[in-house]
Design an enzyme around this catalytic site. Structure first.
Site, short mmCIF file in Angstrom:
data_model
loop_
_atom_site.label_atom_id
_atom_site.label_comp_id
_atom_site.label_asym_id
_atom_site.label_seq_id
_atom_site.Cartn_x
_atom_site.Cartn_y
_atom_site.Cartn_z
N HIS A 87 1.92 4.30 -2.97
CA HIS A 87 2.00 5.77 -2.90
C HIS A 87 3.39 6.26 -3.33
O HIS A 87 3.51 7.22 -4.09
CB HIS A 87 1.74 6.24 -1.47
CG HIS A 87 0.30 6.18 -1.05
ND1 HIS A 87 -0.72 6.77 -1.77
CD2 HIS A 87 -0.29 5.61 0.04
CE1 HIS A 87 -1.87 6.55 -1.14
NE2 HIS A 87 -1.63 5.86 -0.05
N HIS B 216 0.84 -1.21 0.00
CA HIS B 216 0.00 0.00 0.00
C HIS B 216 0.87 1.25 0.00
O HIS B 216 0.73 2.12 -0.88
CB HIS B 216 -0.92 -0.01 1.22
CG HIS B 216 -1.80 1.20 1.34
ND1 HIS B 216 -3.13 1.17 1.00
CD2 HIS B 216 -1.55 2.46 1.76
CE1 HIS B 216 -3.66 2.38 1.19
NE2 HIS B 216 -2.71 3.18 1.66
N GLU B 217 1.77 1.36 0.98
CA GLU B 217 2.59 2.57 1.10
C GLU B 217 3.59 2.69 -0.05
O GLU B 217 3.87 3.79 -0.53
CB GLU B 217 3.31 2.61 2.45
CG GLU B 217 2.38 2.62 3.67
CD GLU B 217 1.38 3.76 3.65
OE1 GLU B 217 1.60 4.77 2.95
OE2 GLU B 217 0.36 3.65 4.35
#
Length: 599
Positions: A395, A391-392
């Site tokens: 980004h 997820h991170e």
């Protein structure tokens, strides 16, 4: 892994820590940039009143603004991340405080730029764009300023509203204080029978307990606390909605929702399509909740039964290196370049991996325009940590591609698009695990985890979006919000979304009162649209291959150089139609059907 005594920061090997010394090898270099930003802002006043003098003057002003803001961003990001390494460090607290103070001073000193540009005649700005090559990169930004011109007030009125901004934002601050300082929960019992304090932080873990009495006690204690303050919170939220409505009227918008969506030029149809498509799929959600009731073996399904995993998490720890290997397999459909950059980020120490004493909890992706796109996490060897990683890093990869392809002025992302990059990664990872997991219990756990992601993001956030729309509509049509009216509205929405499998109780009507996002109006719907867009993109990449992947990678490079809906069209997703949400709903339906087949 999680029960070991926390290490101090100095005990963590350097290869497990982010390399933010690449930003500043010594504090005196940070001091130099901070001073340069402050001096630049002090000298910036020479542009005041002269932005319309010539195209070259406007270009000079915008370029100088970017230089100052880039320095300021770098100074703040570094100080923020250094404090997050160990929040007890007073030196880092001071550095962050000085950076925040500089942001306030510099923002105030340069606040004249946008109003002055908007005040210029439209034909002059268009002429400047035609005659000054240096302005071309600012074309979208300048045309967007012209788009908003009808909603900008005369200078004296704008100044008055700016002076009132802190007062107008009071409802959010009041809720924060009520929610985090004054609200008191009664003590509850954990799975071992020990009495513990109920907190915002441990509530969801208690709601995931396999012990139903633990869940019931925590649920009751939580909502009884909100019930005790419901009239105060109701009055506060009522004034929050009134502020939205009056502010929209002052700026000549038709509604508070139109005013809110206007900042990103989001058509209101996007909001309506989301609500419509999700409501059309409520029967499938009802099927899932009926199945949940059956699997849990309860006579009545209560609200405190909806978060507990249907399968206990099989004991299986993973190392960080194993998580990286799994991530490479799950993200393989994104292609060789994506994986190469992803792995370079791991090796170049973008990530601060493990928890240490004083370190900020949770996870985030951060960085300045000219730094690596860093990730803070607290890896503990659980399956959830694998999803935090992808997820991170989703980004961060978005930031990497954007910053490599866009100028500083477009080097960021809107909320509407930002969650797409992270959720595409999660979706691809989830599909890989479901296809390749051989342990039946783990497969069921992952399947339920994926279904719950849909329920808590797409369905729950859309229900919140309906609540916001109806509260604002009611005030705009002459109504006055009361706690009783909002309790009734929320209870009706909850009954409609959860359906006949759920046994109604008297406490869920107070849930609206604990949602902090309601004080950032018309915000939560973006979680649901982002999740829908990401699901559609992941489906497309897995079925169409390279063309869909390449279109998505092109989207990752765009930053904010166009409006969010236009940018997502590059990735093959048109949020101005019901298609993406419908496609996400089909994926949800197929997951529920698979789960039904296993029981």
């Amino acid at each position: 892994m999680g029960n070991k005594k926390l290490k101090s920061r100095t005990e963590i090997p350097s290869e497990h820590k982010w390399n933010i010394e690449k930003m500043y090898a010594a504090d005196d270099l940070w001091e130099k940039d901070l001073a340069a930003a402050i001096t630049g802002a002090e000298n910036y006043d020479r542009f005041r009143g002269h932005l319309g003098d010539s195209a070259s003057m406007l270009a000079d002003a915008l370029e100088e603004s970017d230089r100052i803001e880039l320095l300021l961003e770098r100074v703040f990001v570094y100080a923020r991340m250094k404090q997050d390494e160990d929040n007890r460090n007073s030196h880092q607290q001071e550095m962050l405080g000085r950076a925040e103070n500089a942001i306030a001073r510099i923002s105030s000193a340069m606040s004249f730029v946008l109003p002055e540009i908007i005040a210029l005649p439209e034909d002059r700005i268009l002429s400047f764009l035609d005659n000054e090559p240096r302005l071309q990169i600012y074309r979208h930004m300048l045309l967007d300023a012209l788009r908003r011109k009808a909603h900008v007030l005369p200078e004296a009125q704008e100044k008055l509203l700016a002076q009132m901004s802190e007062v107008l934002g009071a409802t959010g601050q009041i809720f924060t204080m009520l929610n985090n300082a004054d609200l008191k929960f009664t003590n509850v019992h954990d799975e071992d029978g020990d009495e513990i304090s109920l907190t915002h932080g441990n509530y969801i873990n208690l709601m995931r307990s396999q012990n139903r009495e633990v869940r019931k006690e925590a649920y009751t204690a939580c909502y009884e606390a909100y019930r005790s303050l419901i009239n105060t919170i109701g009055t506060n939220y009522s004034y929050n909605v009134k502020r939205d409505v009056v502010s929209a009227q002052i700026r000549h918008y038709d509604s508070a929702r139109q005013a809110s969506l206007a900042s990103g030029n989001i058509p209101e149809s996007v909001y309506d399509n989301l609500i419509s498509a999700v409501n059309d799929t409520l029967p499938t959600l009802h099927d899932y909740l009926t199945l949940r009731k059956k699997i849990l073996g309860v006579d009545e399904l209560k609200m405190y039964d909806v978060y507990v995993p249907l399968v206990s998490m099989p004991e299986r720890d993973i190392t960080f290196r194993e998580a990286v290997e799994l991530a490479n397999k799950g993200l393989a459909p994104l292609g060789e370049d994506y994986l190469a950059q992803f792995n370079r980020g791991i090796e170049d120490r973008w990530i601060d991996i493990y928890e240490n004493e004083g370190k900020t909890s949770g996870a985030y992706s951060f960085g300045s325009y000219d730094s690596d796109p860093y990730v803070l996490m607290n890896f503990d060897g659980k399956l959830e940590d694998l999803f935090t990683l992808v997820h991170e890093m989703g980004h961060s990869m978005n930031s990497f591609y954007t910053r490599a392809n866009q100028p500083f002025c477009y080097g960021d992302h809107s909320i509407f698009t930002a969650e797409v990059a992270s959720t595409v990664n999660e979706s691809l990872m989830m599909r890989y695990l479901l296809e390749n997991e051989r342990d039946p219990e783990m497969h069921r756990y992952i399947l339920n985890m994926y279904i719950e992601a849909f329920r808590t993001t797409l369905f729950r956030q859309t229900m919140f979006a309906e609540f916001e729309k109806q509260t604002h509509d009611y005030v705009e049509n002459g109504g006055s919000l009361t706690a009783e009216w909002m309790n009734s509205l929320y209870n009706d929405l909850n009954n409609r979304y959860f359906g006949p499998a759920l046994t109604e109780d008297s406490l869920i009507q107070y849930e609206w009162a604990r949602i902090p996002h309601f004080y950032r109006s018309f915000y939560v719907y973006q979680y649901a649209t982002g999740y829908s867009a990401a699901t559609a993109i992941a489906d497309s990449i897995l079925t169409k291959g390279a063309p869909a992947r390449d279109a998505y990678l092109e989207f990752l490079k765009c930053g904010t150089n166009d409006y969010p809906v236009e940018l997502l069209r590059i990735a093959g997703v048109d949020m101005d139609t019901p298609g993406p949400v419908d496609q996400a709903m089909k994926t949800f339906t197929s997951l529920v059907e698979e789960l039904k087949g296993l029981y």
